[in-house]
Design an enzyme around this catalytic site. Structure first.
Site, PDB file in Angstrom:
ATOM      1  N   GLY A  59       0.825  -1.206   0.000  1.00  0.00           N
ATOM      2  CA  GLY A  59       0.000   0.000   0.000  1.00  0.00           C
ATOM      3  C   GLY A  59       0.857   1.253   0.000  1.00  0.00           C
ATOM      4  O   GLY A  59       2.084   1.198   0.144  1.00  0.00           O
ATOM      5  N   VAL A 113       1.198   3.719   2.206  1.00  0.00           N
ATOM      6  CA  VAL A 113       1.915   3.973   3.450  1.00  0.00           C
ATOM      7  C   VAL A 113       3.006   2.933   3.671  1.00  0.00           C
ATOM      8  O   VAL A 113       4.154   3.271   3.973  1.00  0.00           O
ATOM      9  CB  VAL A 113       0.941   4.013   4.639  1.00  0.00           C
ATOM     10  CG1 VAL A 113       1.703   4.054   5.957  1.00  0.00           C
ATOM     11  CG2 VAL A 113       0.014   5.213   4.522  1.00  0.00           C
ATOM     12  N   GLY A 114       2.661   1.668   3.522  1.00  0.00           N
ATOM     13  CA  GLY A 114       3.643   0.610   3.733  1.00  0.00           C
ATOM     14  C   GLY A 114       4.829   0.722   2.798  1.00  0.00           C
ATOM     15  O   GLY A 114       5.985   0.523   3.203  1.00  0.00           O
ATOM     16  N   SER A 146      -5.784   6.160  12.754  1.00  0.00           N
ATOM     17  CA  SER A 146      -6.316   7.187  11.856  1.00  0.00           C
ATOM     18  C   SER A 146      -6.964   8.290  12.682  1.00  0.00           C
ATOM     19  O   SER A 146      -7.546   8.024  13.744  1.00  0.00           O
ATOM     20  CB  SER A 146      -7.353   6.588  10.909  1.00  0.00           C
ATOM     21  OG  SER A 146      -8.082   7.595  10.246  1.00  0.00           O
ATOM     22  N   SER A 147      -6.894   9.515  12.181  1.00  0.00           N
ATOM     23  CA  SER A 147      -7.509  10.629  12.903  1.00  0.00           C
ATOM     24  C   SER A 147      -9.028  10.538  12.929  1.00  0.00           C
ATOM     25  O   SER A 147      -9.678  11.284  13.674  1.00  0.00           O
ATOM     26  CB  SER A 147      -7.091  11.965  12.283  1.00  0.00           C
ATOM     27  OG  SER A 147      -7.477  12.040  10.923  1.00  0.00           O
ATOM     28  N   CYS A 148      -9.610   9.603  12.161  1.00  0.00           N
ATOM     29  CA  CYS A 148     -11.069   9.455  12.170  1.00  0.00           C
ATOM     30  C   CYS A 148     -11.574   8.840  13.474  1.00  0.00           C
ATOM     31  O   CYS A 148     -12.787   8.746  13.686  1.00  0.00           O
ATOM     32  CB  CYS A 148     -11.533   8.622  10.988  1.00  0.00           C
ATOM     33  SG  CYS A 148     -11.189   6.855  11.138  1.00  0.00           S
ATOM     34  N   TYR A 151     -14.818   2.045  10.494  1.00  0.00           N
ATOM     35  CA  TYR A 151     -13.352   2.111  10.438  1.00  0.00           C
ATOM     36  C   TYR A 151     -12.804   2.693  11.738  1.00  0.00           C
ATOM     37  O   TYR A 151     -11.802   2.215  12.281  1.00  0.00           O
ATOM     38  CB  TYR A 151     -12.931   2.962   9.249  1.00  0.00           C
ATOM     39  CG  TYR A 151     -11.452   2.994   8.972  1.00  0.00           C
ATOM     40  CD1 TYR A 151     -10.793   1.876   8.471  1.00  0.00           C
ATOM     41  CD2 TYR A 151     -10.711   4.145   9.201  1.00  0.00           C
ATOM     42  CE1 TYR A 151      -9.433   1.908   8.211  1.00  0.00           C
ATOM     43  CE2 TYR A 151      -9.348   4.188   8.941  1.00  0.00           C
ATOM     44  CZ  TYR A 151      -8.718   3.067   8.449  1.00  0.00           C
ATOM     45  OH  TYR A 151      -7.375   3.100   8.184  1.00  0.00           O
ATOM     46  N   LYS A 186     -10.114   0.958  14.466  1.00  0.00           N
ATOM     47  CA  LYS A 186      -8.841   1.569  14.819  1.00  0.00           C
ATOM     48  C   LYS A 186      -8.744   1.866  16.323  1.00  0.00           C
ATOM     49  O   LYS A 186      -7.671   1.727  16.925  1.00  0.00           O
ATOM     50  CB  LYS A 186      -8.643   2.853  14.013  1.00  0.00           C
ATOM     51  CG  LYS A 186      -8.340   2.593  12.547  1.00  0.00           C
ATOM     52  CD  LYS A 186      -7.062   1.787  12.380  1.00  0.00           C
ATOM     53  CE  LYS A 186      -6.694   1.552  10.946  1.00  0.00           C
ATOM     54  NZ  LYS A 186      -5.453   0.763  10.797  1.00  0.00           N
ATOM     55  N   ASN A 200      -4.843  12.788   7.609  1.00  0.00           N
ATOM     56  CA  ASN A 200      -5.076  12.324   6.240  1.00  0.00           C
ATOM     57  C   ASN A 200      -3.755  12.270   5.474  1.00  0.00           C
ATOM     58  O   ASN A 200      -3.035  13.260   5.395  1.00  0.00           O
ATOM     59  CB  ASN A 200      -6.035  13.289   5.530  1.00  0.00           C
ATOM     60  CG  ASN A 200      -7.387  13.355   6.212  1.00  0.00           C
ATOM     61  OD1 ASN A 200      -8.209  12.464   6.089  1.00  0.00           O
ATOM     62  ND2 ASN A 200      -7.611  14.425   6.956  1.00  0.00           N
ATOM     63  N   HIS A 209      -9.386   8.560  -1.600  1.00  0.00           N
ATOM     64  CA  HIS A 209      -9.620   9.665  -0.676  1.00  0.00           C
ATOM     65  C   HIS A 209      -9.671  10.976  -1.459  1.00  0.00           C
ATOM     66  O   HIS A 209      -9.525  10.998  -2.674  1.00  0.00           O
ATOM     67  CB  HIS A 209      -8.525   9.700   0.389  1.00  0.00           C
ATOM     68  CG  HIS A 209      -8.605   8.563   1.360  1.00  0.00           C
ATOM     69  ND1 HIS A 209      -7.900   7.393   1.188  1.00  0.00           N
ATOM     70  CD2 HIS A 209      -9.314   8.402   2.505  1.00  0.00           C
ATOM     71  CE1 HIS A 209      -8.157   6.569   2.194  1.00  0.00           C
ATOM     72  NE2 HIS A 209      -9.023   7.159   3.003  1.00  0.00           N
ATOM     73  N   ARG A 269     -10.338  13.578 -11.094  1.00  0.00           N
ATOM     74  CA  ARG A 269     -11.536  14.113 -11.724  1.00  0.00           C
ATOM     75  C   ARG A 269     -11.273  15.442 -12.422  1.00  0.00           C
ATOM     76  O   ARG A 269     -11.776  15.693 -13.523  1.00  0.00           O
ATOM     77  CB  ARG A 269     -12.634  14.266 -10.677  1.00  0.00           C
ATOM     78  CG  ARG A 269     -13.099  12.915 -10.108  1.00  0.00           C
ATOM     79  CD  ARG A 269     -14.224  13.078  -9.128  1.00  0.00           C
ATOM     80  NE  ARG A 269     -15.378  13.667  -9.777  1.00  0.00           N
ATOM     81  CZ  ARG A 269     -16.274  14.429  -9.156  1.00  0.00           C
ATOM     82  NH1 ARG A 269     -16.114  14.709  -7.882  1.00  0.00           N
ATOM     83  NH2 ARG A 269     -17.297  14.910  -9.803  1.00  0.00           N
ATOM     84  N   ASP A 276     -20.652  16.016   3.788  1.00  0.00           N
ATOM     85  CA  ASP A 276     -19.354  16.678   3.960  1.00  0.00           C
ATOM     86  C   ASP A 276     -18.388  15.818   4.762  1.00  0.00           C
ATOM     87  O   ASP A 276     -17.182  16.034   4.731  1.00  0.00           O
ATOM     88  CB  ASP A 276     -19.531  18.000   4.713  1.00  0.00           C
ATOM     89  CG  ASP A 276     -19.913  19.145   3.793  1.00  0.00           C
ATOM     90  OD1 ASP A 276     -19.370  19.212   2.685  1.00  0.00           O
ATOM     91  OD2 ASP A 276     -20.746  19.973   4.204  1.00  0.00           O
TER      92      ASP A 276
END
Length: 309
Positions: free
Chosen positions: A14, A16-17, A108-110, A137, A141, A166, A180, A188, A270
């Protein structure tokens, strides 16, 4: 952290990895354990345990996860919770049984509540409900971070966690179903320019604010944590700066050279109104990000142009 120490990076294919592997190799680390999904299914408890017990790495970095943007999280919450719990539980418990010296879990900040005070400090965790669009998710985490914390307390083992903001950069996913916000907007708006489209429609009002950290900065933080951090308290990893989605879209439009309009669709979600990490503890401990947002965005767009599918 010795260069010859055996280090297993879970999820190395991935974004990050892969960045973590590049960073470790740049440090001269010679004994990296890497296994693709075909070689090791991280949702298979027995396979993971056999692998970790046989290899007995000194360090493990868990960057493996099922990830995606708002659309993916809303469409498959059961899979996001189930698969991420499987992956992290298998890795963490096997590492504990194998006596791994340092286990680093990437969250994750989520994880923070939707109505969290800003900027978000580590002690605000679980002081409210998470954002519904990434709830599954977030719960996964939180569970992984807490399991590491409990192992640290109960067994005295250096099982630590960090909660990155993020992440974006080279190697990001530009898949329209899972990407993301930065890769989604880059793709796009680039495609709209190529097709001569007069406008691009963007989910939400554009008012929500997000913080972004380049993946190479996160990789640098990971190496620093492996070397330096011994506390059970997880650390926020970010820049301490944010930008609105509208500002981000305008920034990308300028970078791409698109002259059409950006239309925001308030009928679509949002997500969390704002996600800005308080990185005071991280800065006091001695780590700061290095890559500016303009530089990171240009590098990401350049990578996309060189890897168009």
């Amino acid at each position: 952290m010795e260069r010859r120490a055996k280090i297993y990076v879970a999820g190395h294919t991935g974004m990050v990895g892969a960045a973590i592997v590049r960073r470790l190799r740049a440090e001269g680390c010679e004994n990296l354990l890497l296994a693709t999904r075909a070689e090791l299914d991280l949702t298979d408890q027995r396979a993971v345990r056999d692998f970790v017990m046989a290899e007995r790495p000194r360090y493990i970095v868990d960057s493996a996860a099922r990830v995606g943007g708002i659309k993916a999280n809303m469409s498959h919450p059961a899979e996001f919770l189930h698969e991420n719990l499987q992956i992290q539980n298998n890795l963490i418990w096997s590492a504990k049984d194998a006596g791994v010296e340092t286990f680093l879990f990437l969250g994750s900040s989520c994880i923070y509540p939707r109505a969290c005070p800003q900027p978000m400090r580590e002690e605000y965790l679980m002081e409210g409900k998470p954002e519904p669009t990434n709830e599954a998710y977030a719960y996964a985490k939180i569970a992984g971070m807490k399991l590491c914390e409990y192992i640290h307390t109960q067994y005295g083992m250096n099982f630590i966690s960090c909660m990155p903001t993020n992440i974006y950069g080279e190697g990001d996913s530009f898949d329209p179903e899972t990407s993301h916000v930065i890769p989604a907007l880059l793709r796009r708006i680039h495609q709209a320019k190529g097709a001569g489209s007069p406008y691009v429609t963007i989910w939400g009002t554009g008012s929500s604010r997000r913080e972004f950290l380049h993946v190479d900065d996160l990789a640098d933080a990971v190496v620093w944590l492996l070397r330096s951090y011994k506390d059970k308290q997880f650390l926020n990893v970010g820049t301490g700066e944010d930008i609105s989605i509208r500002e981000l879209a305008e920034h990308i439009r300028s970078l791409v050279g698109y002259e059409g309009r950006l239309l925001f669709d308030p009928a679509q979600p949002d997500g969390m109104p704002r996600k800005l990490l308080d990185v005071t503890r991280l800065h006091k401990a001695g780590w700061h990000h290095r890559i500016g947002f303009d530089e990171g965005l240009k590098r990401t767009y350049g990578w996309y142009l060189n890897n168009l599918f």
